[in-house]
Design a protein around this motif. Sequence first.
Motif, PDB file in Angstrom:
ATOM      1  N   ALA A   5     154.829  -3.330 -44.125  1.00  0.00           N
ATOM      2  CA  ALA A   5     154.982  -4.755 -43.796  1.00  0.00           C
ATOM      3  C   ALA A   5     155.595  -4.914 -42.402  1.00  0.00           C
ATOM      4  O   ALA A   5     155.210  -5.814 -41.644  1.00  0.00           O
ATOM      5  CB  ALA A   5     155.837  -5.443 -44.848  1.00  0.00           C
ATOM      6  N   LYS A   6     156.551  -4.035 -42.052  1.00  0.00           N
ATOM      7  CA  LYS A   6     157.148  -4.087 -40.706  1.00  0.00           C
ATOM      8  C   LYS A   6     156.082  -3.842 -39.639  1.00  0.00           C
ATOM      9  O   LYS A   6     156.049  -4.526 -38.611  1.00  0.00           O
ATOM     10  CB  LYS A   6     158.265  -3.041 -40.557  1.00  0.00           C
ATOM     11  N   VAL A   7     155.223  -2.838 -39.867  1.00  0.00           N
ATOM     12  CA  VAL A   7     154.157  -2.539 -38.907  1.00  0.00           C
ATOM     13  C   VAL A   7     153.213  -3.736 -38.788  1.00  0.00           C
ATOM     14  O   VAL A   7     152.810  -4.118 -37.689  1.00  0.00           O
ATOM     15  CB  VAL A   7     153.382  -1.252 -39.311  1.00  0.00           C
ATOM     16  N   GLU A   8     152.881  -4.354 -39.921  1.00  0.00           N
ATOM     17  CA  GLU A   8     151.986  -5.518 -39.889  1.00  0.00           C
ATOM     18  C   GLU A   8     152.624  -6.684 -39.144  1.00  0.00           C
ATOM     19  O   GLU A   8     151.948  -7.417 -38.430  1.00  0.00           O
ATOM     20  CB  GLU A   8     151.587  -5.917 -41.312  1.00  0.00           C
ATOM     21  N   LYS A   9     153.943  -6.852 -39.283  1.00  0.00           N
ATOM     22  CA  LYS A   9     154.653  -7.907 -38.551  1.00  0.00           C
ATOM     23  C   LYS A   9     154.609  -7.622 -37.044  1.00  0.00           C
ATOM     24  O   LYS A   9     154.368  -8.518 -36.236  1.00  0.00           O
ATOM     25  CB  LYS A   9     156.102  -7.996 -39.037  1.00  0.00           C
ATOM     26  N   LEU A  10     154.846  -6.349 -36.677  1.00  0.00           N
ATOM     27  CA  LEU A  10     154.763  -5.969 -35.258  1.00  0.00           C
ATOM     28  C   LEU A  10     153.365  -6.261 -34.708  1.00  0.00           C
ATOM     29  O   LEU A  10     153.224  -6.770 -33.594  1.00  0.00           O
ATOM     30  CB  LEU A  10     155.075  -4.476 -35.080  1.00  0.00           C
ATOM     31  N   LEU A  11     152.342  -5.937 -35.506  1.00  0.00           N
ATOM     32  CA  LEU A  11     150.964  -6.176 -35.073  1.00  0.00           C
ATOM     33  C   LEU A  11     150.720  -7.679 -34.887  1.00  0.00           C
ATOM     34  O   LEU A  11     150.138  -8.095 -33.881  1.00  0.00           O
ATOM     35  CB  LEU A  11     149.970  -5.599 -36.079  1.00  0.00           C
TER      36      LEU A  11
END
Length: 182
Positions: A166-172
Amino acid sequence: MKLAEVESQMEKGVESTQRAFNTIRTGRANSSLLDKVMVEYYGTPTALKSLANISTPDATTIAIQPYDRSSLSLIEKAISLSDVGLTPSNDGSVIRLNIPPLTSERRKELVKIAAKYAEEGKVSIRNIRRDAVDSVRKQEKSSEITEDEARDLQDKIQKMTDKYIAKVEKLLADKEKDITTV
């Protein structure tokens, strides 16, 4: 394998993805675009940021002021040969890089690149999860932990994986917003 180790490795995966995103050009000048530029300085590849002061005087310009004036042409050559895609202009003491506005086609390409980096980050997090779950199964098989403990650990590892993905998706999402904002 301890949960703290797993979490630490997943955090590193997210940080690595963030560093990859920093190298993607948005419409604004950002000194991190030059993070990967290496200059052949006295026969040794040296990071540009250790040879010069890099600043962004305005939203469309990156200024590079070398600590050693004799390295000016070497820095200019390294930037020209790098994959940054910007043409340096040298005034004898400072190198300036003008950031042209992005076309809509280029923005779409950069969003795809960002998505690719995000997917790589997610894959690395999933690989960490796989290794951790394998480790738990081995411990269960060798009777170091009970079946219930193994299930609990696997659930915790899965929750951790979901959190970091979820953190990676938020960064994206943030990076896509940066790229598409004119």
